[in-house]
Write an enzyme that holds these catalytic residues in place. Structure first.
Site, PDB file in Angstrom:
ATOM      1  N   ASN A  37       0.856  -1.202   0.000  1.00 28.89           N
ATOM      2  CA  ASN A  37       0.000   0.000   0.000  1.00 28.89           C
ATOM      3  C   ASN A  37       0.882   1.239   0.000  1.00 28.89           C
ATOM      4  OD1 ASN A  37      -2.378   1.513   0.065  1.00 28.89           O
ATOM      5  ND2 ASN A  37      -2.368   1.614   2.300  1.00 28.89           N
ATOM      6  N   SER A 126      -3.702   4.225  17.232  1.00 31.21           N
ATOM      7  CA  SER A 126      -4.721   5.051  16.576  1.00 31.21           C
ATOM      8  C   SER A 126      -5.811   5.426  17.570  1.00 31.21           C
ATOM      9  CB  SER A 126      -5.339   4.268  15.414  1.00 31.21           C
ATOM     10  OG  SER A 126      -6.485   4.933  14.918  1.00 31.21           O
ATOM     11  N   TYR A 152     -10.284  -3.070  12.915  1.00 28.97           N
ATOM     12  CA  TYR A 152      -9.038  -2.291  12.816  1.00 28.97           C
ATOM     13  C   TYR A 152      -8.685  -1.702  14.178  1.00 28.97           C
ATOM     14  CZ  TYR A 152      -6.078   1.741  12.178  1.00 28.97           C
ATOM     15  OH  TYR A 152      -5.077   2.667  12.337  1.00 28.97           O
ATOM     16  N   LYS A 156      -5.430  -2.498  17.069  1.00 25.26           N
ATOM     17  CA  LYS A 156      -4.575  -1.519  17.737  1.00 25.26           C
ATOM     18  C   LYS A 156      -4.683  -1.662  19.259  1.00 25.26           C
ATOM     19  CE  LYS A 156      -2.923   0.493  14.046  1.00 25.26           C
ATOM     20  NZ  LYS A 156      -1.503   0.369  13.691  1.00 25.26           N
ATOM     21  N   TYR A 180      -2.761   8.241  16.985  1.00 24.54           N
ATOM     22  CA  TYR A 180      -3.006   9.369  16.079  1.00 24.54           C
ATOM     23  C   TYR A 180      -4.506   9.596  15.952  1.00 24.54           C
ATOM     24  CZ  TYR A 180       1.201   7.082  14.122  1.00 24.54           C
ATOM     25  OH  TYR A 180       2.381   6.422  13.923  1.00 24.54           O
TER      26      TYR A 180
END
Ligand code: WQD
Length: 341
Positions: A37, A126, A152, A156, A180
């Site tokens: 990616n 995240s 997702y 994390k 983030y």
């Protein structure tokens, strides 16, 4: 003798911007990236911007031999771990792929770090670990409940927990997880930026492609949220501010005995309509929109309380939404096809 840092996923959006800052700060940099990616061209431009080279190994963090090649023979002071899948929607369609790459890949990396005697790690986490917080819970500090609401975000959250368990079981680990909020924008040179494959999922690249005429219109997901203008609120953070946050984290690792987590955010909540207005200002273009219903899995609002990172890392976002849009527009208009892959 310059210290060396291994950057996994260093050819990606945040990884490439971080490598520019690392090289500029005098670090020697090695990158491992499978280019699934990202683009090798990004690293060529990183070297161009920094005026010096880096060591690149094409490989998957799940491949122990590739990791051993990336560590090489010389001493490595620390690892920054970006390599992961990061699309919320995709994670709902392919949870096992996300657990394999994001959790399994980190376990593979930690094994390689042990083999090479490296126990200093900055982990790319995240704000999705916070799930869909109540708007009144914002700004979010690090002790906000971690209620990840998609695979997702769960990966994390699981990796953060795994790192805490590792540090509790074995002395000598120094680990920082950086959560983030919404990284966006591009390097002010216009030479590196966000280059999503296919139709972008995220707001900024989508709006930029509409402004550039690469997409016909911007879909606005939800105008009935309980916010000042009905659209969802996020904390958009300039990618160069994210990059400098990693340098501050590297500097702080010695002070951390075990694990610590920090929110990286500007500390400002901005609505979708406010972003669209900022893109119109930066590009001087119209951004035709189509108003649609909410996107599954989206939070109403999520923005950071960045006080801990400011106090303990000496880090604070220095760029605002107009800087993000000006730099993103320069990247978009000077690289209409991204890196050309
Ligand atoms: C922001 C807002 C959308 C696109 C995700 C990940 C996060 C991080 C960044 C990796 C939402 C709306 C979006 C569009 C829209 N990635 N939107 N039209 O979902 O906050 O965060 O990407 O770390 O972990 O969760 O970012 O930019 O997709 O959405 O209206 O075409 O813009 O509904 O309200 P998100 P986003």
């Amino acid at each position: 003798m310059a210290e060396r840092v291994l950057v996994t996923g260093g050819a990606g959006f945040i990884g490439s911007h971080t490598c520019v800052e690392l090289l500029a700060a005098g670090w020697d940099v090695a990158v491992i990236d499978d280019l699934s990616n990202s683009s090798r061209e990004a690293l060529r431009r990183v070297e161009e911007l920094a005026g010096r080279g880096l060591r690149f190994v094409e490989g998957d963090v799940l491949d122990a031999a590739a990791l051993d090649r990336a560590f090489g023979d010389g001493p490595c002071a620390a690892v920054i771990h970006f390599a992961a899948k990061k699309a919320v929607g995709e994670s709902c369609a392919d949870p096992l792929g996300y657990y394999r790459t994001n959790v399994g890949g980190t376990i593979s990396l930690l094994g390689a770090m042990r083999r090479h005697g490296v126990r200093r790690l900055v982990f790319s986490s995240s704000a999705t670990v916070y799930g869909d917080p109540a708007p009144e819970a914002c700004p979010l500090a690090e002790d906000a409940p971690r209620l990840a609401s998609n695979p997702y975000g769960q990966t994390k959250r699981f990796v953060e927990q795994m790192l805490r368990d590792l540090a509790a079981s074995e002395a000598g680990w120094h680990i920082l997880s950086l959560r983030y909020f919404n990284p966006a924008g591009a390097h002010p040179s216009g030479r590196i930026g966000e280059d999503p494959r296919g139709v972008p999922e995220n707001l900024l690249p989508s709006a930029m492609q509409v402004a550039a005429g690469r997409l016909p219109e911007l879909r606005v997901f939800g105008t009935d949220y309980p916010t000042r203008d009905g659209t969802a609120i996020r904390d958009y953070l300039h990618v160069v501010d994210v990059a400098t946050g990693h340098l501050r984290a590297l500097d702080h690792l010695s002070a951390v005995d075990g694990c610590a987590e920090y929110n990286l955010g500007a500390g400002r909540g901005v609505t979708v309509f406010e972003v669209i207005e900022a893109v119109r200002r930066a590009s001087g273009r119209e951004v035709p929109c189509v108003l649609e219903s909410r996107r599954a899995g989206d939070a109403v609002a999520a923005w950071a309380d960045p006080a801990l990172a400011e106090r303990e890392l000496g880090w604070k976002a220095e760029r605002d939404l107009d800087d993000i849009c000006a730099d993103a527009w320069r990247w978009q208009s000077e690289n209409p096809a991204g890196y050309g892959t």
